[in-house]
Motif scaffolding. Structure first.
Motif, PDB file in Angstrom:
ATOM      1  N   LEU A 162       5.786   2.856  -2.131  1.00 47.63           N
ATOM      2  CA  LEU A 162       4.654   3.165  -1.101  1.00 47.63           C
ATOM      3  C   LEU A 162       5.266   3.576   0.139  1.00 47.63           C
ATOM      4  CD1 LEU A 162       2.505  -0.105  -1.927  1.00 47.63           C
ATOM      5  CD2 LEU A 162       1.813   2.338  -2.449  1.00 47.63           C
ATOM      6  N   ASN A 168       8.368  -1.744  -5.092  1.00 48.02           N
ATOM      7  CA  ASN A 168       7.056  -1.336  -5.050  1.00 48.02           C
ATOM      8  C   ASN A 168       6.595  -0.854  -3.723  1.00 48.02           C
ATOM      9  OD1 ASN A 168       5.795  -1.392  -7.729  1.00 48.02           O
ATOM     10  ND2 ASN A 168       6.455  -3.571  -7.740  1.00 48.02           N
ATOM     11  N   LEU A 169       7.092  -1.655  -2.560  1.00 50.56           N
ATOM     12  CA  LEU A 169       6.765  -1.402  -1.209  1.00 50.56           C
ATOM     13  C   LEU A 169       7.823  -0.184  -0.752  1.00 50.56           C
ATOM     14  CD1 LEU A 169       6.515  -4.951   0.440  1.00 50.56           C
ATOM     15  CD2 LEU A 169       4.613  -3.466  -0.235  1.00 50.56           C
ATOM     16  N   TYR A 184       0.898   0.952  -7.253  1.00 49.17           N
ATOM     17  CA  TYR A 184       2.131   0.287  -6.702  1.00 49.17           C
ATOM     18  C   TYR A 184       1.488  -0.844  -5.907  1.00 49.17           C
ATOM     19  CZ  TYR A 184       5.171   3.593  -8.920  1.00 49.17           C
ATOM     20  OH  TYR A 184       5.782   4.193 -10.124  1.00 49.17           O
ATOM     21  N   PHE A 185       0.629  -0.608  -5.030  1.00 46.64           N
ATOM     22  CA  PHE A 185       0.270  -1.803  -4.343  1.00 46.64           C
ATOM     23  C   PHE A 185      -0.258  -3.010  -5.253  1.00 46.64           C
ATOM     24  CE2 PHE A 185      -3.184  -4.215  -2.438  1.00 46.64           C
ATOM     25  CZ  PHE A 185      -2.656  -4.703  -1.038  1.00 46.64           C
ATOM     26  N   LYS A 219       6.152   7.328  -0.485  1.00 45.44           N
ATOM     27  CA  LYS A 219       4.919   8.221  -0.583  1.00 45.44           C
ATOM     28  C   LYS A 219       4.116   8.284   0.759  1.00 45.44           C
ATOM     29  CE  LYS A 219       2.137  10.107  -3.249  1.00 45.44           C
ATOM     30  NZ  LYS A 219       2.314  11.306  -4.136  1.00 45.44           N
ATOM     31  N   GLU A 220       4.256   7.395   1.540  1.00 41.00           N
ATOM     32  CA  GLU A 220       3.784   7.703   2.946  1.00 41.00           C
ATOM     33  C   GLU A 220       4.476   8.670   3.898  1.00 41.00           C
ATOM     34  OE1 GLU A 220       0.844   6.852   5.843  1.00 41.00           O
ATOM     35  OE2 GLU A 220       1.003   6.212   3.828  1.00 41.00           O
ATOM     36  N   PHE A 253      -0.977   6.565  -7.463  1.00 45.80           N
ATOM     37  CA  PHE A 253       0.262   6.012  -7.006  1.00 45.80           C
ATOM     38  C   PHE A 253       0.047   4.921  -6.181  1.00 45.80           C
ATOM     39  CE2 PHE A 253       3.855   5.779  -4.316  1.00 45.80           C
ATOM     40  CZ  PHE A 253       4.838   6.272  -5.109  1.00 45.80           C
ATOM     41  N   GLU A 254      -0.699   5.154  -5.027  1.00 48.88           N
ATOM     42  CA  GLU A 254      -0.713   4.184  -3.989  1.00 48.88           C
ATOM     43  C   GLU A 254      -1.590   2.925  -4.666  1.00 48.88           C
ATOM     44  OE1 GLU A 254      -1.725   7.168  -3.378  1.00 48.88           O
ATOM     45  OE2 GLU A 254      -0.805   8.013  -1.597  1.00 48.88           O
ATOM     46  N   ASN A 255      -2.647   2.844  -5.313  1.00 45.61           N
ATOM     47  CA  ASN A 255      -3.104   1.681  -5.731  1.00 45.61           C
ATOM     48  C   ASN A 255      -2.381   1.175  -6.683  1.00 45.61           C
ATOM     49  OD1 ASN A 255      -5.603   2.180  -4.298  1.00 45.61           O
ATOM     50  ND2 ASN A 255      -6.422   3.407  -5.952  1.00 45.61           N
TER      51      ASN A 255
END
Length: 102
Positions: free
Chosen positions: A93, A89-90, A57-58, A96-97, A53-55
């Protein structure tokens, strides 16, 4: 009998509350456009279950920011602004955080 409020001041204790009136709704609408495009293409809320997910969307946010920085304003596939894609996308993120913090 109608009571007049002229000359009377009322107190509203909302100074510690979130100021939703400050958000530019046009920018929020841009994010909703991207979410709608994604739901039509991939299905509703499938973005929440993406592997790595993180990679991913970043990387997606960066691709849109770089395209914008290079002068390309509109994403050719969706017809929406690259900045709108980057914003979305941010948002993913941040979501998710916040999920990870619970």
């Amino acid at each position: 009998m109608i009571m007049s409020s002229v000359g009377k001041s009322s107190a509203k204790y909302d100074q510690d509350k979130l100021r939703w009136d400050l958000i530019p709704l046009e920018a929020v609408e841009e994010c909703v456009k991207i979410l709608t495009f994604g739901a039509q293409k991939y299905g509703e809320n499938r973005w929440q279950h993406l592997e790595d997910f993180e990679n991913r969307y970043f990387a997606a946010a960066m691709r849109h920011l770089v395209a914008y920085r290079k002068g390309e304003r509109v994403d050719h596939e969706s017809g929406n602004l690259h900045l709108s894609h980057a914003l979305t996308n941010l948002v993913f993120l941040i979501w998710k955080e916040l999920q990870n913090g619970k």
